[in-house]
Design an enzyme around this catalytic site. Sequence first.
Site, PDB file in Angstrom:
ATOM      1  CB  SER A  94      42.561  75.028 -49.451  1.00 38.74           C
ATOM      2  OG  SER A  94      41.871  73.694 -48.624  1.00 38.74           O
ATOM      3  CG  ASP A 222      35.587  73.405 -44.447  1.00 38.30           C
ATOM      4  OD1 ASP A 222      35.424  72.360 -45.057  1.00 38.30           O
ATOM      5  OD2 ASP A 222      36.808  74.649 -45.250  1.00 38.30           O
ATOM      6  CG  HIS A 251      36.885  73.207 -48.632  1.00 39.77           C
ATOM      7  ND1 HIS A 251      37.718  73.929 -47.009  1.00 39.77           N
ATOM      8  CD2 HIS A 251      37.829  73.579 -49.306  1.00 39.77           C
ATOM      9  CE1 HIS A 251      39.120  74.025 -47.158  1.00 39.77           C
ATOM     10  NE2 HIS A 251      39.669  73.647 -48.378  1.00 39.77           N
TER      11      HIS A 251
END
Length: 271
Positions: A94, A222, A251
């Site tokens: 991320s 995601d 995610h």
Amino acid sequence: MFFETHDGTRLAYEEYGTGEPIVFIAGAMLNTDMWEYQIPFFVDRGYRCIAIDRRGHGRSDRPATGYDIDTTTEDLAALLDHLDLRDATLVGHSTGGAEAARYVARHGNARVARVVFLAAILPFMKLTDDNPGGVPEEIAENLFQQIRTDRGKWMARQTQAYFATHLGNDVSVEQADTTYRQCMSTAPWASLKMQQACFYADNREALRRITVPALVVHGAADFSAPVDVTGRRTAEMLPGCTYREYPTGGHGLYVSHATELNNDILEFVKA
């Protein structure tokens, strides 16, 4: 273990095993504990695993400043210098992926041999005239307002979609709660500022400057970093990279798809 970064902030890190180094960089609001399904796997296979708590996260100091991608990237650089790492693999999840990209673009391959972008917030999230595939700013501002007014409620909603369990991913309620508590343990100020930094950081030029081998891993489901805006575009900007897209991945790939992910990273590192 701790070290002091460039502005005197005391940052925490963990280190396990010996051998070729792999540096794990957590996503925003997460800490070193997120890698519990990766670190033992790679230590058992002869790698030295290092994970850092970003400022405001985990056991690191909680300063009032420095929650921008430039500063947190230099925090990462300070760790690699502190440990005098060579031929390291960076694994950034991320926001950690954005920091890894900027590190390699700025510092080259003196310490880093390859990089893994895992559900990375790259290349640029904001909708602009020259970034027509981005996310409208008003959507992001609504998100920031939710964090300001009821961070716990917003985080709980995010957690429900985080692992894409509606697609059959086997992630327990207890594991989801563990992730929720990790995120809620982060300084509220850091949570807000890092979310803002993620959205407004333009990393397109950084990606263009990367010359080390790259692995891009993203989930088609995601919710936090939609694959059309992030993973697929990142792969397009890195000619010659290895791209893996998990059809049911959200995610939280490092948990829901830990076995597949670990094997993909291992194959990439060994190659």
